[in-house]
Design an enzyme around this catalytic site. Structure first.
Site, PDB file in Angstrom:
ATOM      1  N   THR A 228       0.817  -1.216   0.000  1.00  0.00           N
ATOM      2  CA  THR A 228       0.000   0.000   0.000  1.00  0.00           C
ATOM      3  C   THR A 228       0.846   1.259   0.000  1.00  0.00           C
ATOM      4  O   THR A 228       0.632   2.171  -0.799  1.00  0.00           O
ATOM      5  CB  THR A 228      -0.938   0.001   1.220  1.00  0.00           C
ATOM      6  OG1 THR A 228      -1.870  -1.076   1.094  1.00  0.00           O
ATOM      7  CG2 THR A 228      -1.711   1.309   1.303  1.00  0.00           C
ATOM      8  N   CYS A 229       1.819   1.335   0.885  1.00  0.00           N
ATOM      9  CA  CYS A 229       2.583   2.570   1.024  1.00  0.00           C
ATOM     10  C   CYS A 229       3.273   2.962  -0.270  1.00  0.00           C
ATOM     11  O   CYS A 229       3.210   4.109  -0.699  1.00  0.00           O
ATOM     12  CB  CYS A 229       3.610   2.420   2.153  1.00  0.00           C
ATOM     13  SG  CYS A 229       4.609   3.905   2.409  1.00  0.00           S
TER      14      CYS A 229
ATOM     15  N   CYS B 202       1.263   6.170   0.893  1.00  0.00           N
ATOM     16  CA  CYS B 202       1.986   7.337   1.369  1.00  0.00           C
ATOM     17  C   CYS B 202       3.000   7.890   0.373  1.00  0.00           C
ATOM     18  O   CYS B 202       3.187   9.111   0.288  1.00  0.00           O
ATOM     19  CB  CYS B 202       2.665   7.027   2.703  1.00  0.00           C
ATOM     20  SG  CYS B 202       3.480   5.430   2.792  1.00  0.00           S
TER      21      CYS B 202
ATOM     22  N   LYS C 284       1.138   9.550  -2.681  1.00  0.00           N
ATOM     23  CA  LYS C 284       0.382  10.671  -2.113  1.00  0.00           C
ATOM     24  C   LYS C 284       1.309  11.824  -1.753  1.00  0.00           C
ATOM     25  O   LYS C 284       0.982  12.995  -1.996  1.00  0.00           O
ATOM     26  CB  LYS C 284      -0.384  10.186  -0.883  1.00  0.00           C
ATOM     27  CG  LYS C 284      -1.266  11.242  -0.237  1.00  0.00           C
ATOM     28  CD  LYS C 284      -2.104  10.628   0.861  1.00  0.00           C
ATOM     29  CE  LYS C 284      -1.267   9.904   1.876  1.00  0.00           C
ATOM     30  NZ  LYS C 284      -2.047   9.257   2.941  1.00  0.00           N
TER      31      LYS C 284
ATOM     32  N   ALA D 268      -2.598 -15.798  -2.688  1.00  0.00           N
ATOM     33  CA  ALA D 268      -2.337 -17.017  -1.921  1.00  0.00           C
ATOM     34  C   ALA D 268      -3.323 -17.090  -0.763  1.00  0.00           C
ATOM     35  O   ALA D 268      -3.664 -16.069  -0.162  1.00  0.00           O
ATOM     36  CB  ALA D 268      -0.912 -17.028  -1.400  1.00  0.00           C
TER      37      ALA D 268
ATOM     38  N   TYR E 254      -6.589  11.384   8.437  1.00  0.00           N
ATOM     39  CA  TYR E 254      -5.402  11.917   7.770  1.00  0.00           C
ATOM     40  C   TYR E 254      -5.469  11.739   6.254  1.00  0.00           C
ATOM     41  O   TYR E 254      -5.040  12.634   5.506  1.00  0.00           O
ATOM     42  CB  TYR E 254      -4.141  11.287   8.360  1.00  0.00           C
ATOM     43  CG  TYR E 254      -3.870   9.857   7.950  1.00  0.00           C
ATOM     44  CD1 TYR E 254      -3.027   9.564   6.877  1.00  0.00           C
ATOM     45  CD2 TYR E 254      -4.446   8.791   8.642  1.00  0.00           C
ATOM     46  CE1 TYR E 254      -2.773   8.261   6.502  1.00  0.00           C
ATOM     47  CE2 TYR E 254      -4.197   7.482   8.266  1.00  0.00           C
ATOM     48  CZ  TYR E 254      -3.368   7.215   7.199  1.00  0.00           C
ATOM     49  OH  TYR E 254      -3.119   5.915   6.830  1.00  0.00           O
TER      50      TYR E 254
ATOM     51  N   GLU F  69      -5.371  15.018   3.832  1.00  0.00           N
ATOM     52  CA  GLU F  69      -4.238  15.162   2.919  1.00  0.00           C
ATOM     53  C   GLU F  69      -4.722  15.364   1.492  1.00  0.00           C
ATOM     54  O   GLU F  69      -4.230  16.249   0.770  1.00  0.00           O
ATOM     55  CB  GLU F  69      -3.332  13.932   3.024  1.00  0.00           C
ATOM     56  CG  GLU F  69      -2.523  13.913   4.314  1.00  0.00           C
ATOM     57  CD  GLU F  69      -1.727  12.644   4.516  1.00  0.00           C
ATOM     58  OE1 GLU F  69      -0.811  12.655   5.363  1.00  0.00           O
ATOM     59  OE2 GLU F  69      -2.009  11.631   3.837  1.00  0.00           O
TER      60      GLU F  69
ATOM     61  N   HIS G  82      19.283  29.430  14.765  1.00  0.00           N
ATOM     62  CA  HIS G  82      18.608  30.633  14.279  1.00  0.00           C
ATOM     63  C   HIS G  82      19.147  31.019  12.901  1.00  0.00           C
ATOM     64  O   HIS G  82      20.339  30.893  12.649  1.00  0.00           O
ATOM     65  CB  HIS G  82      18.839  31.769  15.272  1.00  0.00           C
ATOM     66  CG  HIS G  82      18.175  33.042  14.885  1.00  0.00           C
ATOM     67  ND1 HIS G  82      16.815  33.244  15.044  1.00  0.00           N
ATOM     68  CD2 HIS G  82      18.678  34.179  14.339  1.00  0.00           C
ATOM     69  CE1 HIS G  82      16.513  34.462  14.619  1.00  0.00           C
ATOM     70  NE2 HIS G  82      17.621  35.041  14.187  1.00  0.00           N
TER      71      HIS G  82
ATOM     72  N   GLU H  54      13.790  26.390  16.204  1.00  0.00           N
ATOM     73  CA  GLU H  54      14.325  27.005  17.415  1.00  0.00           C
ATOM     74  C   GLU H  54      13.227  27.315  18.435  1.00  0.00           C
ATOM     75  O   GLU H  54      13.508  27.449  19.635  1.00  0.00           O
ATOM     76  CB  GLU H  54      15.090  28.284  17.072  1.00  0.00           C
ATOM     77  CG  GLU H  54      14.231  29.433  16.566  1.00  0.00           C
ATOM     78  CD  GLU H  54      15.059  30.683  16.265  1.00  0.00           C
ATOM     79  OE1 GLU H  54      15.907  31.059  17.111  1.00  0.00           O
ATOM     80  OE2 GLU H  54      14.854  31.269  15.188  1.00  0.00           O
TER      81      GLU H  54
END
Length: 452
Positions: A44-45, A50, A53, A117, A180, A184, A441, A446
């Protein structure tokens, strides 16, 4: 190591992140390993989650970046967007990753079957072609699948599986759900110019995330033009002669007009039709495979990892579980997976990221002995671009020990910042440790060491 009484020492059903990791690690220990995958190697990923996407997220960011370019001295003329170009580029990269994952199996001498399978018994597997195989150990890593609620006209909806194949960019998108995945894609389509309406059965977005981040994201996305309809579900969908959709909501007379309806209301462990009953494998109330701390099912020779167990549906968790399984069963090692302090991110626009306890969870556990530190700031990038959107960083601290219990961020590049913070929270560092660290910085990060 090998047992010639079986065709394989390990047979893995599902070649996603968890299954591939378990396969190659087990093979590295000398086991004879095979994997069956009914679609494409990568899971899936990599194939429909993900990774593609995130590429769409990157593509959609250019809409904002190009608008802001003038403030940095750039002149961008005739700015246009072509959906097929982005879609095809994403598909090409998915092909590349599919090949890479296949090569990983080949390089580790893992045999792979590109067919479904099913389990025929504690040590038996049947392939879709009819071939019967045996294995000393079977690992189920089939992941999860999108859930589509029952309503009239549901066949006209798409899920996150099909969204990457849209022929054209829809002008009007209705997204069912507010988790999520929903948010997204809401951000992606909104940035690319679609009118987006999010409909949700409750009044809460991103359940499980800190309330302050959820509220901030809701405010910003509404200001960007995303519409929300809460406390309502889809009653029916009617397809019109021109291909558009009329989405009727419960309790509302007038439909929402849309070109695409994307259902993102959750994912269910993919266990249907696997033949688990042939090995007396116990399932939970959501169809998940029940496992113990060592990923073993109720059948001693069969294990399960990843989303199919419904413990934590995150790719890095599946990878950790697959690795630990192979280390224990074939490497003879003591290996376990810890489920506390798992970082997570939502690649919404703007993105948010969290690790550890939310403020509500901390107060439920520690009562009044909780201190909360926040930094509500306008990122330099937004100031220069004349964007009013503000970032929010939040630390949840145990008042008695000074230990940081959770960190929650929303703002540009929040996920990139959080990975390092997650190490500190996992290590049990204190607020004093954060304060003693010199700020980097100028950066948004920070803010994490400047809260007083």
């Amino acid at each position: 190591m090998t047992d010639t009484a079986y065709d394989f020492d390990l047979f893995v059903i599902g070649a996603g992140s968890g299954g591939v990791r378990a396969s190659r690690i087990a093979a590295g220990y000398g086991a004879r390993v095979a994997v069956a995958e009914e679609y494409r190697i990568g899971g899936t990923c990599v194939i429909r989650g993900c990774v593609p996407k995130k590429l769409l997220v990157y593509g959609s960011h250019f809409a904002e970046e190009l608008q802001d370019a003038a403030n940095y001295g750039w002149t961008v003329e005739k700015m246009t967007f072509d959906w097929p170009t982005l879609r095809n580029a994403v598909a090409k990269d998915v092909d590349r990753l599919n090949t890479a994952y296949t090569n990983t199996l080949d390089n580790n001498k893992v045999e792979h079957f590109l067919e479904r399978a099913t389990i025929t018994g504690p040590h038996g597997i049947r392939l879709a072609s009819g071939r019967e195989l045996t294995a000393k150990v079977i690992l189920v890593a089939t992941g999860a699948w999108p859930v589509v609620p029952e309503f009239e006209g549901a066949e006209h909806a798409i899920t996150s599986n099909e969204v990457f194949d849209l022929e054209t960019l829809p002008k009007r998108v209705v997204i069912a759900g507010a988790g999520y995945i929903a948010l997204e894609f809401a951000g992606i389509f909104n940035a690319l110019g679609s009118h987006v309406t999010v409909v949700n059965r409750s009044e809460t977005i991103l359940r499980g995330y800190d309330a302050a981040l959820r509220d901030r994201l809701l405010q910003i996305t509404m200001a960007r033009g995303i519409e929300y309809k809460f406390n309502c579900g889809i009653e029916r969908v009617e397809k019109q002669a021109d291909g558009s959709l009329h989405v009727f909501m419960k309790g509302q007379d007038d439909p929402i007009h849309a070109d695409t309806l994307l259902v993102a209301t959750g994912r269910r462990p993919k266990t249907d039709g696997l033949g688990l009953e042939n090995a007396d494998i116990a399932l939970g109330e959501h169809g998940e495979i029940k496992v113990d701390d060592e990923a073993r099912t109720s059948c001693p020779s069969i294990y399960a990892v990843g989303d199919v167990t419904n413990r934590v549906q995150l790719t890095p968790v599946a990878i950790r579980e697959g690795q630990a399984f192979a280390d224990r069963v074939f490497g003879g090692k003591t290996a376990s997976v810890h489920y506390d302090c798992i970082p997570s991110a939502v690649f919404s626009q703007p993105p948010l990221a969290s690790v550890g306890l939310t403020e509500a969870q901390a107060r439920e556990k520690f009562g009044s002995n909780v201190k909360v530190y926040t930094s509500d700031f306008r990122p330099m990038k937004n100031v220069f671009a004349h964007r009013p959107e503000r970032g929010l960083y939040k630390l949840v601290v145990d008042a008695q020990t000074d230990r940081v219990l959770g960190a929650h961020l929303i703002g540009p590049e929040a996920p990139e910042v959080l990975q390092a913070v997650a190490i500190a929270v996992k290590a049990g560092l204190t607020k004093a440790d954060f304060d003693a660290t010199v700020a980097l910085h100028p950066s948004m990060a920070e803010e994490l060491v400047l809260m007083r």
